[in-house]
Scaffold this motif. Structure first.
Motif, mmCIF file in Angstrom:
data_model
loop_
_atom_site.group_PDB
_atom_site.id
_atom_site.type_symbol
_atom_site.label_atom_id
_atom_site.label_comp_id
_atom_site.label_asym_id
_atom_site.label_seq_id
_atom_site.Cartn_x
_atom_site.Cartn_y
_atom_site.Cartn_z
ATOM 1 N N LEU A 26 10.145 82.283 28.349
ATOM 2 C CA LEU A 26 10.669 83.402 29.384
ATOM 3 C C LEU A 26 9.656 83.897 30.176
ATOM 4 C CD1 LEU A 26 12.775 85.689 26.847
ATOM 5 C CD2 LEU A 26 13.556 84.149 28.980
ATOM 6 N N LEU A 27 8.096 83.998 29.601
ATOM 7 C CA LEU A 27 6.958 84.408 30.264
ATOM 8 C C LEU A 27 6.831 83.506 31.185
ATOM 9 C CD1 LEU A 27 4.629 86.294 30.527
ATOM 10 C CD2 LEU A 27 3.307 85.116 28.681
ATOM 11 N N GLY A 28 6.727 82.178 31.004
ATOM 12 C CA GLY A 28 6.268 81.210 32.117
ATOM 13 C C GLY A 28 7.380 81.140 33.120
ATOM 14 N N ILE A 31 6.618 84.169 35.297
ATOM 15 C CA ILE A 31 5.417 83.871 36.130
ATOM 16 C C ILE A 31 5.618 82.899 37.271
ATOM 17 C CG2 ILE A 31 3.024 82.835 36.181
ATOM 18 C CD1 ILE A 31 2.995 83.974 33.123
ATOM 19 N N GLU A 32 6.545 81.632 37.113
ATOM 20 C CA GLU A 32 6.847 80.990 38.096
ATOM 21 C C GLU A 32 7.730 81.721 39.170
ATOM 22 O OE1 GLU A 32 8.728 77.593 36.492
ATOM 23 O OE2 GLU A 32 7.031 76.642 35.368
ATOM 24 N N ARG A 33 8.585 82.471 38.747
ATOM 25 C CA ARG A 33 9.373 83.032 39.645
ATOM 26 C C ARG A 33 8.470 84.427 40.728
ATOM 27 N NH1 ARG A 33 12.890 83.328 35.531
ATOM 28 N NH2 ARG A 33 12.248 85.588 35.047
ATOM 29 N N ALA A 37 7.814 84.060 44.590
ATOM 30 C CA ALA A 37 7.956 85.179 45.548
ATOM 31 C C ALA A 37 6.979 85.339 46.405
ATOM 32 C CB ALA A 37 8.414 86.188 44.724
ATOM 33 N N GLY A 38 5.859 84.753 46.185
ATOM 34 C CA GLY A 38 4.494 84.871 46.927
ATOM 35 C C GLY A 38 3.563 85.824 46.530
ATOM 36 N N ILE A 39 3.870 86.107 45.257
ATOM 37 C CA ILE A 39 2.831 87.177 44.412
ATOM 38 C C ILE A 39 1.664 85.997 43.728
ATOM 39 C CG2 ILE A 39 2.591 88.593 42.333
ATOM 40 C CD1 ILE A 39 5.778 89.248 43.058
ATOM 41 N N HIS A 40 0.505 86.538 44.089
ATOM 42 C CA HIS A 40 -0.753 85.842 43.814
ATOM 43 C C HIS A 40 -1.735 86.683 42.857
ATOM 44 C CE1 HIS A 40 1.073 82.009 45.186
ATOM 45 N NE2 HIS A 40 1.440 82.806 46.442
ATOM 46 N N ASP A 41 -1.664 87.824 43.453
ATOM 47 C CA ASP A 41 -2.821 89.065 42.801
ATOM 48 C C ASP A 41 -2.450 89.428 41.205
ATOM 49 O OD1 ASP A 41 -4.215 88.930 45.373
ATOM 50 O OD2 ASP A 41 -2.987 90.668 46.075
ATOM 51 N N LEU A 42 -3.281 89.301 40.711
ATOM 52 C CA LEU A 42 -3.273 89.900 39.234
ATOM 53 C C LEU A 42 -2.303 91.420 39.090
ATOM 54 C CD1 LEU A 42 -3.483 89.506 36.216
ATOM 55 C CD2 LEU A 42 -5.668 90.123 36.271
ATOM 56 N N SER A 43 -2.750 92.092 39.807
ATOM 57 C CA SER A 43 -2.081 93.439 39.813
ATOM 58 C C SER A 43 -0.785 93.451 40.213
ATOM 59 C CB SER A 43 -2.755 94.592 40.609
ATOM 60 O OG SER A 43 -2.756 94.127 42.214
ATOM 61 N N GLU A 44 -0.252 92.629 41.096
ATOM 62 C CA GLU A 44 0.836 92.702 41.582
ATOM 63 C C GLU A 44 1.855 91.661 40.606
ATOM 64 O OE1 GLU A 44 1.142 90.701 45.482
ATOM 65 O OE2 GLU A 44 0.074 92.328 46.343
ATOM 66 N N LEU A 45 1.198 90.688 39.824
ATOM 67 C CA LEU A 45 1.755 89.964 38.843
ATOM 68 C C LEU A 45 2.277 90.719 37.768
ATOM 69 C CD1 LEU A 45 2.939 87.115 37.526
ATOM 70 C CD2 LEU A 45 0.377 86.714 37.026
ATOM 71 N N VAL A 46 1.079 91.572 37.555
ATOM 72 C CA VAL A 46 1.582 92.548 36.163
ATOM 73 C C VAL A 46 2.839 93.540 36.612
ATOM 74 C CG1 VAL A 46 0.428 94.315 34.779
ATOM 75 C CG2 VAL A 46 -0.950 92.134 35.152
ATOM 76 N N ALA A 47 2.719 94.210 37.869
ATOM 77 C CA ALA A 47 3.716 94.946 38.118
ATOM 78 C C ALA A 47 5.124 94.127 38.138
ATOM 79 C CB ALA A 47 3.396 95.284 39.429
ATOM 80 N N TYR A 48 5.167 92.926 38.515
ATOM 81 C CA TYR A 48 6.190 92.075 38.717
ATOM 82 C C TYR A 48 6.779 91.993 37.270
ATOM 83 C CZ TYR A 48 9.559 88.217 39.319
ATOM 84 O OH TYR A 48 10.303 87.396 39.447
ATOM 85 N N LEU A 49 6.103 91.408 36.384
ATOM 86 C CA LEU A 49 6.403 91.264 34.988
ATOM 87 C C LEU A 49 6.820 92.757 34.170
ATOM 88 C CD1 LEU A 49 3.490 89.203 33.358
ATOM 89 C CD2 LEU A 49 5.743 88.530 33.871
#
Length: 77
Positions: A26-28, A31-33, A37-49
């Protein structure tokens, strides 16, 4: 004589010691989604999760940048 040549490539599962858990899958996937979706920054990835899951196994399910980095390091060990 017909010789079959196989391209040399990195099999992403060659170092895996066991099948991934449902949480790891699920985590993988999440992260792939995010990357898709164009998310590459750590802060944006964490917000997405935090919006989509899965939740962090610590901290009442809330991801932080530090917890994400620690969890990825733990999973990679």
């Amino acid at each position: 004589m017909n010789e079959i040549k196989q391209d040399i490539y990195l099999n992403p599962h060659q170092a895996r010691r066991r099948p991934p858990t449902q949480y790891e899958d699920l985590l993988g996937d999440s992260i792939e989604r995010a990357f898709g979706a164009g998310i590459h920054d750590l802060s944006e990835l964490v917000a997405y999760l935090n919006r989509t899951g899965p939740g962090c196994p610590l901290n009442e399910g809330i991801w932080t940048e530090t917890l994400y980095q620690e969890e990825i390091a733990r999973l990679a060990a």
